[in-house]
Design an enzyme around this catalytic site. Structure first.
Site, short mmCIF file in Angstrom:
data_model
loop_
_atom_site.label_atom_id
_atom_site.label_comp_id
_atom_site.label_asym_id
_atom_site.label_seq_id
_atom_site.Cartn_x
_atom_site.Cartn_y
_atom_site.Cartn_z
N GLY A 262 -35.07 55.93 5.95
CA GLY A 262 -35.48 55.35 4.68
C GLY A 262 -34.91 56.17 3.54
N GLN B 174 -34.48 59.25 -5.09
CA GLN B 174 -33.87 60.36 -4.35
C GLN B 174 -32.39 60.53 -4.67
OE1 GLN B 174 -35.69 59.06 -0.39
NE2 GLN B 174 -35.58 61.26 -0.17
N CYS C 238 -38.53 64.55 5.33
CA CYS C 238 -38.03 63.85 4.15
C CYS C 238 -36.62 64.35 3.86
CB CYS C 238 -38.94 64.14 2.96
SG CYS C 238 -38.40 63.37 1.42
N LEU C 239 -35.72 63.44 3.53
CA LEU C 239 -34.33 63.83 3.26
C LEU C 239 -34.24 64.75 2.04
CD1 LEU C 239 -32.51 60.41 3.86
CD2 LEU C 239 -32.50 62.41 5.36
N HIS D 33 -44.12 55.94 2.83
CA HIS D 33 -43.41 57.15 2.40
C HIS D 33 -42.45 56.81 1.25
CE1 HIS D 33 -41.12 61.01 3.56
NE2 HIS D 33 -40.32 60.42 2.69
N GLU D 34 -41.71 55.72 1.39
CA GLU D 34 -40.72 55.36 0.36
C GLU D 34 -41.39 54.91 -0.92
OE1 GLU D 34 -37.89 56.38 1.01
OE2 GLU D 34 -38.21 56.61 3.17
N HIS E 253 -42.33 57.78 -2.94
CA HIS E 253 -41.20 58.34 -3.70
C HIS E 253 -41.06 57.65 -5.06
CE1 HIS E 253 -39.09 61.32 -1.34
NE2 HIS E 253 -39.03 60.54 -0.27
NI NI Z 1 -38.70 61.21 1.63
#
Ligand code: NI
Length: 193
Positions: free
Chosen positions: A71, A76, A116-117, A158-159, A162
């Site tokens: 995701g 981000q 998380c990225l 989660h997204e 963000h």
């Molecule tokens: Ni994340």
């Protein structure tokens, strides 16, 4: 699920060939990391479903894929628009969701480790409902309604977080948060004055 463990936003324990590993690093370099103010801002509703939006979705899909993520939210990459892309597994369709909102959540919750990225090297337990109904639009502006469970439900929560400037460290227990913050603190450079 394959041998890879997929938690939160990241595919883990994966052996990549050198070319894929290079692509992963290049993609991660374009994703905002812990400390970047964009990760803490609330994104704005998308109003124009135009060429620019399509290009943005395409770019996010490529970045998520190359970064080996499941995701990726627009914040981000520093774009403050309510939009994310996600794909729970390679057998499932890669989707873009614009102006997403969760309209229903199941009563049952589950704690699972999430990565998380934007918080590389961090994994913390996060409790979330196991089923959600997500509404929004696709990249063409068409209405979308998805009934999700398991990993898919976890990823979209989660997204969506963000897009409101919320990160997994805000959702975990105190001890896990302290551990994560210690890990994220920039390491002093030896010899630097
Ligand atoms: Ni994340």
């Amino acid at each position: 699920m394959s041998e890879e463990t997929q938690a939160g936003q990241v595919i883990e324990d994966e052996e990549l060939d050198p070319e894929a590993e290079t692509r992963r690093r290049l993609a991660l370099a374009q994703i905002r990391q812990w400390g970047d103010p964009a990760l803490r801002l609330r994104a704005h509703e998308v109003e124009a479903f135009d060429e620019d939006l399509n290009r943005l979705v395409e770019r996010m899909e490529i970045l998520m894929h190359d970064a080996r993520g499941v995701g990726l939210a627009a914040t981000q990459i520093g774009v403050l628009l309510r939009l994310f892309v996600f794909q729970p597994s390679e057998d499932e369709q890669l989707r873009a969701v614009v102006n997403p909102r969760i309209v229903a959540s199941g009563d049952e919750t589950e704690v699972d480790e999430e990565g998380c990225l934007s918080l590389q090297g961090v994994k913390v337990p996060v409790e979330r409902p196991t089923t959600v109904v997500l509404e929004g639009q696709d990249e063409t502006g068409a209405e979308l309604r998805l009934e999700l469970e398991g990993l898919g439900a976890r990823i979209v929560q989660h997204e969506l977080d963000h897009l409101d400037g919320v990160l997994i460290i805000d959702r975990t227990d105190d001890e896990s948060r302290r551990g994560a913050l210690a890990r994220l603190r920039p390491q002093p450079v030896l010899g630097a004055r």
